[in-house]
Design an enzyme around this catalytic site. Structure first.
Site, PDB file in Angstrom:
ATOM      1  N   GLY A  63       0.821  -1.204   0.000  1.00 19.38           N
ATOM      2  CA  GLY A  63       0.000   0.000   0.000  1.00 19.38           C
ATOM      3  C   GLY A  63       0.859   1.260   0.000  1.00 19.38           C
ATOM      4  O   GLY A  63       2.084   1.208   0.128  1.00 19.38           O
ATOM      5  N   GLN A  80       1.397   3.468   2.187  1.00 21.67           N
ATOM      6  CA  GLN A  80       2.204   3.674   3.387  1.00 21.67           C
ATOM      7  C   GLN A  80       2.841   2.379   3.880  1.00 21.67           C
ATOM      8  O   GLN A  80       3.112   2.219   5.060  1.00 21.67           O
ATOM      9  CB  GLN A  80       1.351   4.289   4.485  1.00 21.67           C
ATOM     10  CG  GLN A  80       0.872   5.671   4.124  1.00 21.67           C
ATOM     11  CD  GLN A  80       0.033   6.289   5.221  1.00 21.67           C
ATOM     12  OE1 GLN A  80      -0.536   5.614   6.056  1.00 21.67           O
ATOM     13  NE2 GLN A  80      -0.026   7.610   5.222  1.00 21.67           N
ATOM     14  N   SER A  81       3.141   1.451   2.979  1.00 22.92           N
ATOM     15  CA  SER A  81       3.713   0.161   3.339  1.00 22.92           C
ATOM     16  C   SER A  81       5.120   0.307   3.912  1.00 22.92           C
ATOM     17  O   SER A  81       6.022   0.803   3.242  1.00 22.92           O
ATOM     18  CB  SER A  81       3.758  -0.750   2.110  1.00 22.92           C
ATOM     19  OG  SER A  81       4.544  -1.892   2.366  1.00 22.92           O
ATOM     20  N   ASN A  82       5.292  -0.120   5.157  1.00 24.58           N
ATOM     21  CA  ASN A  82       6.618  -0.076   5.764  1.00 24.58           C
ATOM     22  C   ASN A  82       7.564  -1.070   5.104  1.00 24.58           C
ATOM     23  O   ASN A  82       8.765  -0.805   4.975  1.00 24.58           O
ATOM     24  CB  ASN A  82       6.533  -0.368   7.266  1.00 24.58           C
ATOM     25  CG  ASN A  82       5.925   0.773   8.019  1.00 24.58           C
ATOM     26  OD1 ASN A  82       6.057   1.928   7.640  1.00 24.58           O
ATOM     27  ND2 ASN A  82       5.219   0.472   9.078  1.00 24.58           N
ATOM     28  N   ALA A 123       7.536  -1.978   1.895  1.00 19.71           N
ATOM     29  CA  ALA A 123       7.956  -1.384   0.626  1.00 19.71           C
ATOM     30  C   ALA A 123       9.004  -0.286   0.861  1.00 19.71           C
ATOM     31  O   ALA A 123      10.001  -0.201   0.145  1.00 19.71           O
ATOM     32  CB  ALA A 123       6.751  -0.832  -0.128  1.00 19.71           C
TER      33      ALA A 123
END
Length: 104
Positions: free
Chosen positions: A93, A95-97, A99
């Site tokens: 997503g 705000q994917s940590n 990623a």
């Protein structure tokens, strides 16, 4: 890194994990580990609950990324390097940590 040297390190899992399938045998060092474990003696626990609570300090990994994401990437990136890959792709997503950690 010196030319000809490999960032992939051998990894020996703890005894309890050694019997599990697909346990990684290599890692890339991204985090400063191990980190400290703190007890929370002043935390009031219900009588029927656990006798103590411990907190793993993944904020001390020395990375701008969250600790558990970095720990996972150490194994995933080692596997990619061992297979000769020069790039990795991840999906998440906005705000994917995970990623973000992969990109850094």
């Amino acid at each position: 890194m010196q030319q000809g040297s490999s960032p992939v390190l051998s990894y020996t899992p703890p005894d309890f994990a050694a019997r599990l399938p697909n346990v990684p045998r290599a890692r890339v060092r991204l985090a400063s580990v191990p980190t400290r474990v703190h007890g929370l003696p002043r935390l009031r626990l219900p009588p029927e609950g656990p006798r103590e609570v411990l907190v793993k300090r993944d904020d001390e990994t020395g990375s701008l990324m969250s600790g558990n994401k970095v720990r996972k990437l150490e194994f995933l990136l080692a596997e990619a390097l061992e297979k000769g890959f020069s790039s990795v792709v991840t999906v998440g997503g906005v705000q994917s940590n995970h990623a973000r950690a992969t990109a850094v």
